[in-house]
Structures are given as C-alpha cells and as structure tokens.
Design a protein around this motif. Structure first.
Motif, PDB file in Angstrom:
ATOM      1  N   SER A 162       0.842  -1.190   0.000  1.00 33.18           N
ATOM      2  CA  SER A 162       0.000   0.000   0.000  1.00 33.18           C
ATOM      3  C   SER A 162       0.879   1.242   0.000  1.00 33.18           C
ATOM      4  O   SER A 162       2.034   1.197   0.423  1.00 33.18           O
ATOM      5  CB  SER A 162      -0.908   0.022   1.235  1.00 33.18           C
ATOM      6  N   GLY A 163       0.342   2.336  -0.485  1.00 27.67           N
ATOM      7  CA  GLY A 163       1.066   3.597  -0.450  1.00 27.67           C
ATOM      8  C   GLY A 163       2.151   3.724  -1.486  1.00 27.67           C
ATOM      9  O   GLY A 163       3.039   4.568  -1.360  1.00 27.67           O
ATOM     10  N   VAL A 164       2.131   2.897  -2.528  1.00 28.52           N
ATOM     11  CA  VAL A 164       3.116   3.027  -3.596  1.00 28.52           C
ATOM     12  C   VAL A 164       2.377   3.211  -4.912  1.00 28.52           C
ATOM     13  O   VAL A 164       1.231   2.793  -5.062  1.00 28.52           O
ATOM     14  CB  VAL A 164       4.033   1.777  -3.687  1.00 28.52           C
ATOM     15  N   PRO A 165       3.012   3.850  -5.895  1.00 31.12           N
ATOM     16  CA  PRO A 165       2.352   4.019  -7.185  1.00 31.12           C
ATOM     17  C   PRO A 165       2.145   2.679  -7.873  1.00 31.12           C
ATOM     18  O   PRO A 165       2.930   1.748  -7.695  1.00 31.12           O
ATOM     19  CB  PRO A 165       3.339   4.891  -7.973  1.00 31.12           C
ATOM     20  N   ASP A 166       1.082   2.576  -8.652  1.00 35.94           N
ATOM     21  CA  ASP A 166       0.771   1.317  -9.331  1.00 35.94           C
ATOM     22  C   ASP A 166       0.768   0.152  -8.343  1.00 35.94           C
ATOM     23  O   ASP A 166       1.284  -0.928  -8.625  1.00 35.94           O
ATOM     24  CB  ASP A 166       1.776   1.028 -10.453  1.00 35.94           C
ATOM     25  N   ALA A 167       0.175   0.380  -7.160  1.00 35.79           N
ATOM     26  CA  ALA A 167       0.246  -0.620  -6.091  1.00 35.79           C
ATOM     27  C   ALA A 167      -0.312  -1.964  -6.525  1.00 35.79           C
ATOM     28  O   ALA A 167       0.149  -3.010  -6.072  1.00 35.79           O
ATOM     29  CB  ALA A 167      -0.509  -0.111  -4.861  1.00 35.79           C
ATOM     30  N   SER A 168      -1.292  -1.951  -7.417  1.00 40.67           N
ATOM     31  CA  SER A 168      -1.887  -3.216  -7.839  1.00 40.67           C
ATOM     32  C   SER A 168      -0.900  -4.086  -8.610  1.00 40.67           C
ATOM     33  O   SER A 168      -1.131  -5.279  -8.798  1.00 40.67           O
ATOM     34  CB  SER A 168      -3.108  -2.944  -8.724  1.00 40.67           C
ATOM     35  N   LEU A 169       0.226  -3.500  -9.045  1.00 35.98           N
ATOM     36  CA  LEU A 169       1.213  -4.252  -9.815  1.00 35.98           C
ATOM     37  C   LEU A 169       2.464  -4.583  -8.999  1.00 35.98           C
ATOM     38  O   LEU A 169       3.360  -5.234  -9.486  1.00 35.98           O
ATOM     39  CB  LEU A 169       1.617  -3.460 -11.064  1.00 35.98           C
ATOM     40  N   ILE A 170       2.533  -4.083  -7.774  1.00 38.08           N
ATOM     41  CA  ILE A 170       3.683  -4.374  -6.918  1.00 38.08           C
ATOM     42  C   ILE A 170       3.238  -5.363  -5.853  1.00 38.08           C
ATOM     43  O   ILE A 170       2.689  -4.998  -4.826  1.00 38.08           O
ATOM     44  CB  ILE A 170       4.242  -3.095  -6.264  1.00 38.08           C
ATOM     45  N   PHE A 171       3.465  -6.626  -6.123  1.00 39.73           N
ATOM     46  CA  PHE A 171       3.032  -7.668  -5.198  1.00 39.73           C
ATOM     47  C   PHE A 171       4.012  -7.800  -4.034  1.00 39.73           C
ATOM     48  O   PHE A 171       5.217  -7.592  -4.192  1.00 39.73           O
ATOM     49  CB  PHE A 171       2.921  -9.007  -5.929  1.00 39.73           C
ATOM     50  N   ASP A 172       3.490  -8.161  -2.887  1.00 42.39           N
ATOM     51  CA  ASP A 172       4.300  -8.345  -1.683  1.00 42.39           C
ATOM     52  C   ASP A 172       4.713  -9.811  -1.596  1.00 42.39           C
ATOM     53  O   ASP A 172       3.925 -10.673  -1.203  1.00 42.39           O
ATOM     54  CB  ASP A 172       3.482  -7.935  -0.457  1.00 42.39           C
ATOM     55  N   SER A 173       5.953 -10.092  -1.947  1.00 41.25           N
ATOM     56  CA  SER A 173       6.410 -11.481  -1.967  1.00 41.25           C
ATOM     57  C   SER A 173       6.445 -12.100  -0.575  1.00 41.25           C
ATOM     58  O   SER A 173       6.349 -13.323  -0.433  1.00 41.25           O
ATOM     59  CB  SER A 173       7.797 -11.572  -2.615  1.00 41.25           C
ATOM     60  N   ALA A 174       6.572 -11.267   0.454  1.00 40.08           N
ATOM     61  CA  ALA A 174       6.560 -11.789   1.822  1.00 40.08           C
ATOM     62  C   ALA A 174       5.189 -12.317   2.204  1.00 40.08           C
ATOM     63  O   ALA A 174       5.055 -13.055   3.187  1.00 40.08           O
ATOM     64  CB  ALA A 174       6.991 -10.691   2.797  1.00 40.08           C
ATOM     65  N   ALA A 175       4.151 -11.951   1.433  1.00 42.61           N
ATOM     66  CA  ALA A 175       2.791 -12.394   1.741  1.00 42.61           C
ATOM     67  C   ALA A 175       2.415 -13.695   1.044  1.00 42.61           C
ATOM     68  O   ALA A 175       1.304 -14.197   1.227  1.00 42.61           O
ATOM     69  CB  ALA A 175       1.787 -11.303   1.359  1.00 42.61           C
ATOM     70  N   LEU A 176       3.329 -14.255   0.251  1.00 44.14           N
ATOM     71  CA  LEU A 176       3.056 -15.550  -0.379  1.00 44.14           C
ATOM     72  C   LEU A 176       2.855 -16.617   0.683  1.00 44.14           C
ATOM     73  O   LEU A 176       3.519 -16.604   1.726  1.00 44.14           O
ATOM     74  CB  LEU A 176       4.223 -15.951  -1.290  1.00 44.14           C
ATOM     75  N   ASP A 177       1.951 -17.556   0.429  1.00 46.50           N
ATOM     76  CA  ASP A 177       1.745 -18.606   1.432  1.00 46.50           C
ATOM     77  C   ASP A 177       2.894 -19.609   1.397  1.00 46.50           C
ATOM     78  O   ASP A 177       3.713 -19.632   0.471  1.00 46.50           O
ATOM     79  CB  ASP A 177       0.373 -19.266   1.274  1.00 46.50           C
ATOM     80  N   LEU A 178       2.990 -20.442   2.422  1.00 49.55           N
ATOM     81  CA  LEU A 178       4.147 -21.314   2.610  1.00 49.55           C
ATOM     82  C   LEU A 178       4.320 -22.296   1.460  1.00 49.55           C
ATOM     83  O   LEU A 178       5.452 -22.538   1.007  1.00 49.55           O
ATOM     84  CB  LEU A 178       4.020 -22.069   3.938  1.00 49.55           C
ATOM     85  N   ASP A 179       3.225 -22.854   0.969  1.00 50.15           N
ATOM     86  CA  ASP A 179       3.330 -23.810  -0.143  1.00 50.15           C
ATOM     87  C   ASP A 179       3.906 -23.149  -1.389  1.00 50.15           C
ATOM     88  O   ASP A 179       4.748 -23.729  -2.088  1.00 50.15           O
ATOM     89  CB  ASP A 179       1.951 -24.402  -0.462  1.00 50.15           C
ATOM     90  N   MET A 180       3.461 -21.932  -1.675  1.00 49.24           N
ATOM     91  CA  MET A 180       3.970 -21.218  -2.841  1.00 49.24           C
ATOM     92  C   MET A 180       5.441 -20.860  -2.657  1.00 49.24           C
ATOM     93  O   MET A 180       6.251 -20.986  -3.585  1.00 49.24           O
ATOM     94  CB  MET A 180       3.147 -19.949  -3.083  1.00 49.24           C
ATOM     95  N   ILE A 181       5.812 -20.428  -1.455  1.00 48.19           N
ATOM     96  CA  ILE A 181       7.208 -20.092  -1.178  1.00 48.19           C
ATOM     97  C   ILE A 181       8.110 -21.301  -1.401  1.00 48.19           C
ATOM     98  O   ILE A 181       9.165 -21.209  -2.046  1.00 48.19           O
ATOM     99  CB  ILE A 181       7.365 -19.560   0.263  1.00 48.19           C
ATOM    100  N   ASN A 182       7.699 -22.456  -0.894  1.00 46.96           N
ATOM    101  CA  ASN A 182       8.501 -23.672  -1.050  1.00 46.96           C
ATOM    102  C   ASN A 182       8.614 -24.085  -2.513  1.00 46.96           C
ATOM    103  O   ASN A 182       9.677 -24.522  -2.966  1.00 46.96           O
ATOM    104  CB  ASN A 182       7.900 -24.812  -0.222  1.00 46.96           C
TER     105      ASN A 182
END
Length: 290
Positions: free
Chosen positions: A74-94
């Motif tokens: 949140s609070g960044v330009p084009d926020a809908s295109l800047i995904f938060d990789s830290a929010a990926l779930d554990l299965d996806m991270i692995n």
C-alpha cells in the motif's frame, strides 16, 4: 574522512537525470516485470554463475494463485502491480524456492501476459542496442519506497545487475552479461543532493563476484531511512529497462574512463594538470627527435 570525488565522478554526476521521467528514480511497471522474490540471496549468487542464466516462467498454476499472492504493497504508485512477496503462502514459497534451485524464476502473471512483457522488454533492449550500442536491461534487487517533498510516493531500484535475454525454443532466459553490478547512482546522488541523505559503506558491499550481501545492503539503507516516515526498502526483484536521456554519455564515461584517460588531453583534464598546446607540441617534437 570521505575522499574528494575525482573529475570523472563529477562529470558522471552532471549527466544524471533527476526528473521523474527517469525510471531509475520512478520505476515504471510498464518497462519491467516483477518476479516472485523468494530466496533473493540465492538468486543474486546464481545469476553470476549460471551459463544459461535463469529461465523466466509464468506464475505457478499448481496452486490457487489469488489467495497465494496474499496482497500488495500500500502507499506506492501502481500498487496493484507491486506484489508483496513476503505475503506468499508457505506452499507457494517452497515451490518457488525449489524452482530457484533448478534455475527457474516465476513472474506474478499468467503465461500470455508474461510472454508479452518479456517480448516487449527484449524488443526495447534490442532497439536500444541497435541505435546506441548499449544495453539498459537489468535485474534489480531491492526497491526503495521514497516520498518527494510534495508527499508523492515513488519506487526506485537499489542494486542493478546487467543482464541479457537468451530466447530459444519459445523460452526466455535471462543471464548476466559480464559487467559489474552497481548501485543506483542516480537514486543515491539524488537523495544526497535533495534530502542530504548518505549511506556509508554501501560501495564496498557491491562487487563483481557472487558474494553480494543483500541483507547488509538493505540493512544499511533501512538504518539511513529511520527518520523518514513512509520510506522503506521492499525486498523485491524486477527485470526491466532502466535508462535516462543522457544514459549513453554517462555509460561511456562510467564504463570506459580508463580508456578515455589514455588521451593526454583528457588525462590532463582529469588530473587538473593542463598542458598548454604549444608546450605539448614541443614535448611531442622533443620525443620524436630522440
């Protein structure tokens, strides 16, 4: 005591573009693709050693993608295109971690969109090479979220590794093109001149081998931004075209300064030891008659 900058460094700084048209200060997702930024330390190490580079694939479809993405910044330009990789779930991270070990990176987009973006980036890079003889394609590690004096938020890449595309059998690979990684000098010079923010010890952490200490780099920058509300370091990775209007001139001085100084005139300018033309001619005449 900080050493006095050389003439070459001063020339480079004068060529930098501090307008918000410059993607090195205002990263545009229209000229970049965001990758699922997992195991960045391993990615930063492998990019220098993989002969074929990393294969770029679409987002994994083995899991439900929407909930796996978690959210966006949140609070960044084009926020809908800047995904938060830290929010990926554990299965996806692995899953993404395992693919990094197999030299595969994933975008946040589907197959068609990923291919379209990579095709556009490859075409832009090829056009710049044909017109100017230089490439401005980089894999970037870390994004600085910064706010200008009017309260407008921007994103800027922190560390840039020069890369190139290898396209074969309808597969895109990205590999290191053999040039040294570098800090975003435009960003750090802009912060120094506009906000009087400097970061000690960063240059020493950026080298041409596979030992980039990303966490130390990010830590130093975060410490320097503690007094800046809404400023942050996002541990995200992009592949994109990053250049500015005088990039070609800046690149020539930055990359070929040692060759330029082989000219007696330029060397005298750099060293601050100007030889009068008549005296220089006499010196050359003396050398020729010996």
């Amino acid at each position: 005591e900080t050493p006095k900058p050389t003439k070459q460094v001063l020339w480079e700084r004068k060529l930098l573009d501090f307008t918000m048209r410059n993607t090195l200060l205002n990263a545009k997702m229209s000229s970049a693709i965001q990758l699922m930024s997992v195991s960045l330390k391993e990615v930063a190490s492998k990019i220098f050693t993989l002969s074929r580079g990393f294969r770029i694939d679409e987002a994994p479809n083995s899991l439900e993608l929407a909930p796996a993405l978690g959210g966006v910044f949140s609070g960044v330009p084009d926020a809908s295109l800047i995904f938060d990789s830290a929010a990926l779930d554990l299965d996806m991270i692995n899953l993404v971690k395992d693919d990094v070990k197999s030299a595969r990176l994933h975008s946040y987009y589907g197959d068609k969109e990923t291919t379209a973006i990579l095709k556009k980036l490859r075409r832009s890079t090829r056009t710049m090479m044909e017109e100017n003889g230089v490439s401005s394609l980089y894999m970037t590690f870390g994004l600085m979220q910064w706010v200008d004096e009017c309260g407008m938020p921007f994103l800027a890449p922190i560390l840039l590794v020069p890369v190139e595309f290898v396209y074969k059998n309808q597969v895109y690979n990205v590999k290191w093109r053999g040039e040294d990684p570098m800090l975003n000098v435009t960003l750090f010079e802009y912060l120094k001149q506009t906000f009087e923010i400097e970061f000690e010890g960063l240059e020493e952490l950026v080298c041409s081998d596979s030992n980039l200490d990303l966490q130390r780099i990010f830590s130093i920058i975060r410490e320097g931004l503690l007094k800046k509300p809404n400023w942050n370091v996002l541990e995200e990775c992009l592949i994109g075209v990053f250049s500015f209007s005088k990039f070609v001139m800046w690149n020539d001085i930055h990359s070929h300064g040692d060759k330029m100084q082989q000219s007696p005139i330029i060397d005298a300018l750099v060293e601050g030891d100007i030889i009068p033309l008549q005296e220089e001619a006499n010196i050359k005449l003396d050398q020729d008659t010996k």
